[in-house]
Design an enzyme around this catalytic site. Structure first.
Site, PDB file in Angstrom:
ATOM      1  N   HIS A  40      19.538 -50.006 -13.764  1.00 54.56           N
ATOM      2  CA  HIS A  40      20.379 -51.056 -14.263  1.00 54.56           C
ATOM      3  C   HIS A  40      21.069 -50.136 -15.393  1.00 54.56           C
ATOM      4  CE1 HIS A  40      17.145 -50.746 -17.389  1.00 54.56           C
ATOM      5  NE2 HIS A  40      18.170 -51.048 -18.128  1.00 54.56           N
ATOM      6  N   HIS A 117      24.989 -45.582 -19.335  1.00 57.26           N
ATOM      7  CA  HIS A 117      24.242 -44.502 -18.586  1.00 57.26           C
ATOM      8  C   HIS A 117      23.116 -45.296 -18.039  1.00 57.26           C
ATOM      9  CE1 HIS A 117      21.811 -45.332 -22.223  1.00 57.26           C
ATOM     10  NE2 HIS A 117      20.826 -44.655 -21.569  1.00 57.26           N
TER      11      HIS A 117
HETATM   12  P1  ATP Z   1      10.127 -47.592 -22.119  1.00 64.59           P
HETATM   13  O1  ATP Z   1      10.526 -48.220 -23.248  1.00 64.59           O
HETATM   14  O2  ATP Z   1       8.664 -47.773 -21.675  1.00 64.59           O
HETATM   15  O3  ATP Z   1      10.463 -46.323 -21.773  1.00 64.59           O
HETATM   16  P2  ATP Z   1      12.273 -49.011 -20.931  1.00 64.59           P
HETATM   17  O4  ATP Z   1      13.203 -48.067 -21.921  1.00 64.59           O
HETATM   18  O5  ATP Z   1      12.978 -48.925 -19.571  1.00 64.59           O
HETATM   19  O6  ATP Z   1      10.945 -48.621 -20.936  1.00 64.59           O
HETATM   20  P3  ATP Z   1      12.923 -51.195 -22.700  1.00 64.59           P
HETATM   21  O7  ATP Z   1      12.508 -50.204 -23.828  1.00 64.59           O
HETATM   22  O8  ATP Z   1      12.542 -52.521 -22.850  1.00 64.59           O
HETATM   23  O9  ATP Z   1      12.640 -50.531 -21.343  1.00 64.59           O
HETATM   24  O10 ATP Z   1      14.604 -51.090 -22.696  1.00 64.59           O
HETATM   25  C1  ATP Z   1      15.439 -51.916 -21.589  1.00 64.59           C
HETATM   26  C2  ATP Z   1      16.640 -51.281 -21.477  1.00 64.59           C
HETATM   27  O11 ATP Z   1      17.329 -51.158 -22.838  1.00 64.59           O
HETATM   28  C3  ATP Z   1      16.581 -49.804 -21.156  1.00 64.59           C
HETATM   29  O12 ATP Z   1      18.043 -49.560 -20.420  1.00 64.59           O
HETATM   30  C4  ATP Z   1      16.733 -49.092 -22.082  1.00 64.59           C
HETATM   31  O13 ATP Z   1      17.289 -47.669 -22.198  1.00 64.59           O
HETATM   32  C5  ATP Z   1      17.746 -49.924 -23.264  1.00 64.59           C
HETATM   33  N1  ATP Z   1      17.268 -49.692 -24.573  1.00 64.59           N
HETATM   34  C6  ATP Z   1      16.055 -49.755 -25.101  1.00 64.59           C
HETATM   35  N2  ATP Z   1      15.985 -49.404 -26.468  1.00 64.59           N
HETATM   36  C7  ATP Z   1      17.452 -49.324 -26.955  1.00 64.59           C
HETATM   37  C8  ATP Z   1      17.959 -49.194 -27.859  1.00 64.59           C
HETATM   38  N3  ATP Z   1      17.313 -49.102 -29.096  1.00 64.59           N
HETATM   39  N4  ATP Z   1      19.226 -48.980 -27.759  1.00 64.59           N
HETATM   40  C9  ATP Z   1      19.893 -49.096 -26.733  1.00 64.59           C
HETATM   41  N5  ATP Z   1      19.572 -49.369 -25.611  1.00 64.59           N
HETATM   42  C10 ATP Z   1      18.006 -49.510 -25.606  1.00 64.59           C
END
Ligand code: ATP
Ligand code: MG
Length: 173
Positions: A40, A117
């Site tokens: 996504h 990204h």
């Molecule tokens: P994990 O944290 O276990 O690696 P994930 O990153 O896929 O899993 P989430 O952390 O819930 O899951 O994030 C959901 C989405 O939001 C992902 O596309 C992630 O890259 C993005 N994301 C997470 N944290 C941030 C942030 N602080 N700023 C911007 N985007 C974020």
């Protein structure tokens, strides 16, 4: 609840992305690959928030026309490798509108600069430079409010609601 707002991807685009992941596997790159169903494009990351309804209400205030996205190359943040998107004014504009709607509704979100990204792999065991991504395009027709849960085998994403693109200009009374 851990929430974020995203664009979900067409099957054709996901195929181009899993092909790129396969090329990484073939090169011996190990790490945490994003499962196909999780691929996504995040527009705004809200994080922990108790209630989805105000977020849906904010998302529904965002109006946009359908627009096109196109994959372009790969890049990294440290050992996280992603597929990039071709520079797109409508994409930047829709991210700005989403973030403005959240701010106006006093819903907190991560305010780091929007850097579009699609995460392909985390904790890659080695450099993925040179992996090719087919320049597949898609038309964006809706934005999705997503919930992220830590599952037994990685993250589980659930769509809680959507806002659809406006098909024609609204007629002013
Ligand atoms: P994990 O944290 O276990 O690696 P994930 O990153 O896929 O899993 P989430 O952390 O819930 O899951 O994030 C959901 C989405 O939001 C992902 O596309 C992630 O890259 C993005 N994301 C997470 N944290 C941030 C942030 N602080 N700023 C911007 N985007 C974020
Ligand atoms: Mg994360």
């Amino acid at each position: 609840m851990r929430l974020f707002i995203a664009i979900l991807l067409s099957e054709e685009m996901k195929k181009a992305l899993t092909d790129a992941q396969q090329a990484m596997v073939d090169r011996g790159i190990r790490g945490r690959y994003s499962p196909e169903e999780n691929l996504h494009l995040t527009l705004a990351f809200i994080g922990d928030y108790p209630d989805a309804q105000p977020v849906l209400d904010a998302l529904n205030m965002v109006s946009f026309r359908p627009f096109d996205l196109s994959l372009e190359g790969i890049g990294c943040f440290g050992d996280l490798w992603w597929a990039g998107l071709k520079d797109s004014l409508p994409l930047a504009a829709v991210a700005r509108r989403v973030r403005r709607a959240l701010a106006e509704s006093e819903i907190p979100f991560d305010r780091k600069r929007f850097s579009p990204h699609i995460t392909l792999i985390r904790r890659a065991s080695k450099d993925a430079a040179g992996i090719r991504v087919a320049p597949v395009g898609m038309r964006v027709q809706r934005l999705s409010l997503m919930r992220s849960d830590r599952g037994r085998n990685g993250m589980l994403y659930t769509e809680l609601g959507t806002v659809e693109a406006a098909l024609q200009e609204e007629v002013q009374p």
